[in-house]
Design a protein around this motif. Structure first.
Motif, PDB file in Angstrom:
ATOM      1  N   UNK A 112     -29.125  21.778  -0.321  1.00  0.00           N
ATOM      2  CA  UNK A 112     -27.997  22.460   0.303  1.00  0.00           C
ATOM      3  C   UNK A 112     -26.692  22.280  -0.463  1.00  0.00           C
ATOM      4  N   UNK A 113     -26.790  21.792  -1.709  1.00  0.00           N
ATOM      5  CA  UNK A 113     -25.623  21.795  -2.567  1.00  0.00           C
ATOM      6  C   UNK A 113     -25.497  23.164  -3.237  1.00  0.00           C
ATOM      7  N   UNK A 154     -20.973  31.459  -8.117  1.00  0.00           N
ATOM      8  CA  UNK A 154     -21.534  30.347  -7.350  1.00  0.00           C
ATOM      9  C   UNK A 154     -22.972  30.676  -6.988  1.00  0.00           C
ATOM     10  N   UNK A 155     -23.808  29.643  -6.942  1.00  0.00           N
ATOM     11  CA  UNK A 155     -25.214  29.834  -6.579  1.00  0.00           C
ATOM     12  C   UNK A 155     -25.654  28.700  -5.666  1.00  0.00           C
ATOM     13  N   UNK A 156     -26.480  29.025  -4.690  1.00  0.00           N
ATOM     14  CA  UNK A 156     -26.994  28.043  -3.740  1.00  0.00           C
ATOM     15  C   UNK A 156     -28.229  27.349  -4.299  1.00  0.00           C
ATOM     16  N   UNK A 157     -28.696  26.339  -3.510  1.00  0.00           N
ATOM     17  CA  UNK A 157     -29.989  25.695  -3.747  1.00  0.00           C
ATOM     18  C   UNK A 157     -29.980  24.756  -4.952  1.00  0.00           C
ATOM     19  N   UNK A 203     -22.615  20.732  -7.575  1.00  0.00           N
ATOM     20  CA  UNK A 203     -21.850  20.072  -6.516  1.00  0.00           C
ATOM     21  C   UNK A 203     -22.812  19.533  -5.460  1.00  0.00           C
ATOM     22  N   UNK A 204     -22.509  18.351  -4.931  1.00  0.00           N
ATOM     23  CA  UNK A 204     -23.387  17.721  -3.957  1.00  0.00           C
ATOM     24  C   UNK A 204     -23.324  18.400  -2.595  1.00  0.00           C
TER      25      UNK A 204
END
Length: 547
Positions: free
Chosen positions: A77-78, A222-225, A60-61
């Motif tokens: 930061x997506x 969900x995962x960041x970065x 995801x953007x």
């Protein structure tokens, strides 16, 4: 005396009997618990899944970048929705399952395990990384290895880590020193790898009593970065009346985990998400180490911070623990377009396929691809030939301000009958045109999300050879004055211009001597200016009626 000894012996006998009675009671209780609760008789089993058998990654953007912001590979930061399929063999009874190789930026609160009942989950955040090693060895002795860049000679000395959170400070015989701020090649060497540090990001879950056997589990989280953006390469035909359009999907991962042969998707559209910064990759214990130094090479006035960021290998004897390399600079989309024609065609034939996902758009890569750690990947998702459009010279005119110069824009319609008709995610456009046998860059602009049926306007830059002049006539009325707009074209070919007259509360434009039309509350004059010629438009500006 005899009576006193008799009392002492009796008391000792009673204490001995009481102790044996208590021991017998404890043994009886323990045996009863073992008989009634056999699961307590043995330690809970630990089963390790060292990696997924299949994985799907949907990226995801970062909506905070806006429509025109570019990917910042150092600060993605997506986020990604990751779904892993794993097969495990479990013993009967309660057990702990360790899922190794999850994303290092996992949000543990979002993790969902299906295929078995889960009672508790916990992220094992202590990783064998720069951060993990520095945190573990703070206050302990390590070896500081230096290499002289002039001679290539290497020297070692004992050092104690005093701080490693934001600035790596070590203490040697000579005193305190900020490592990575001297300009020398410096390396910290550790004598061992702590057993409590995990080499892979791991999520542990506890499950209750179950019969055991083979299980197929799905772990979704969900995962960041992560992030992605669209890049468009457009090439004009000879008279700039159409473009050949190629769309690239640039996907980036700043995570420490690679996902091999993943089914990969990119999601276009705006998704609201409550950011919990405690669960990001910059949370305590998972933030990367960044060295910050004071400005060097000057003893004069302080000119502001100059940060030096370096990555140094952290090694232990008998093996190596090196942080992943920094992400490479983004490859220019035009370089991809300049590849051999046959290779572009092959990529385009296997381009990402667009699907609907509610109000969002999902672009699915139709073949397995590796989402590598700290890397980016480009995949074609759009290819259109001879999309018609036009270059228009735009001019904005205001009653109290004549505006700047004319700007060139390229306008096209996102319609199937116009050769396009595709959902187009926001991204960067680069326009090229052949000149003297070479492809030349003629303009760049950003575009917001465009749905099918929308008009697309993209800026190409200023117009040096097309100018304008506004002259006020002496002819005036009670609350109006006459003006003349002159457009001059110094090009060797005709140009299309559109002059937009912006009405205000107290001022309006009227009495145009040429045909105009209304668009978005503005009066627009559209005309063609012949090569090396000029055209003019007379009109009136009406102001407040003073009575």
């Amino acid at each position: 005396m005899a009576f006193s000894r008799h009392c002492e012996e009796l008391q000792a006998t009673r204490q001995s009997r009481a102790a044996r009675y208590a021991l017998d009671c404890f043994a009886t209780l323990a045996m009863t618990m073992i008989l009634l609760f056999p699961a307590l008789a043995a330690a809970q089993s630990v089963v390790t899944s060292d990696g997924p058998d299949a994985v799907e990654v949907s990226i995801y953007r970062d909506n905070s970048r806006g429509d025109y912001g570019k990917l910042n590979l150092k600060y993605l930061q997506g986020f990604a929705l990751i779904s892993e399929t794993r097969r495990v063999t479990l013993p009967a009874g309660a057990a702990t399952i360790r899922f190794e190789g999850v994303a290092s930026g996992i949000d543990p609160a979002s993790a969902l395990v299906t295929g078995i009942g889960v009672e508790e989950k916990n992220q094992d955040a202590r990783l064998l990384t720069q951060r993990g090693l520095l945190d573990h060895f703070t206050g302990q002795r390590v070896t500081l290895r230096r290499t002289d860049p002039a001679t290539g000679e290497t020297s070692e000395e004992s050092a104690t880590i005093r701080s490693g959170s934001d600035r790596l400070i070590v203490q040697t015989v000579a005193g305190f020193e900020a490592v990575a701020c001297t300009g020398l090649n410096q390396t910290l060497v550790f004598d061992r790898a702590p057993e409590e540090l995990s080499a892979k990001p791991t999520l542990s879950v506890n499950i209750g009593n179950q019969p055991g056997g083979e299980y197929t589990l799905t772990l979704t989280y969900l995962a960041q970065n992560f992030d992605w953006q669209a890049n468009y390469v457009a090439e004009f035909n000879e008279d700039a009346s159409a473009i050949d359009l190629l769309g690239w999907m640039t996907m980036a991962s700043g995570d420490a985990t690679s996902f091999i042969d993943a089914n990969t998707n990119a999601i276009a559209g705006t998704v609201f998400r409550d950011q919990n910064y405690a669960n990001t990759v910059f949370a305590e214990g998972r933030a990367p180490v960044r060295y910050q130094c004071w400005p060097a090479g000057t003893t004069g006035a302080f000119q502001g911070y100059r940060y030096q960021q370096r990555t140094y290998a952290l090694r232990y004897r008998g093996g190596a623990v090196s942080p992943p390399p920094p992400p490479p600079p983004p490859p220019a989309p035009m370089a991809m377009e300049m590849a051999a024609a046959d290779s572009v065609m092959v990529t385009a034939q296997r381009r990402a396929e667009q699907e609907d996902l509610g109000d969002l758009k999902l672009y699915r890569i139709p073949f397995p691809t590796t989402v590598a750690a700290n890397s980016q990947k480009q995949v074609a998702f759009l290819r259109k030939q001879a999309v018609p459009g036009e270059i228009v010279y735009m001019l904005e005119i205001f009653p109290r301000y004549s505006g700047g110069g004319l700007d060139r824009i390229f306008r096209m319609q996102n319609k199937r009958e116009e050769g396009l008709g595709e959902p187009m995610p926001s991204g960067q456009f680069a326009f090229f045109q052949q000149a003297l046998g070479l492809r030349q860059l003629v303009g760049e602009d950003g575009m917001s999300d465009k749905a099918v049926g929308e008009e697309i306007e993209l800026a190409l830059g200023g117009a040096d050879n097309v100018t304008h002049e506004i002259e006020t006539s002496p002819k005036t009325g009670k609350n109006w004055q006459a003006q003349t707009l002159t457009i001059r074209n110094a090009n060797a070919e005709p140009v299309t211009i559109e002059a937009e007259f912006q009405n205000e509360t107290d001022f309006t434009y009227r009495k145009f001597k040429r045909r105009t039309f209304e668009r978005d509350g503005k009066t627009v004059w559209r005309t063609t200016v012949p090569a090396n010629d000029e055209v003019e438009l007379r009109y009136r500006v009406y102001g407040p009626d003073d009575g």
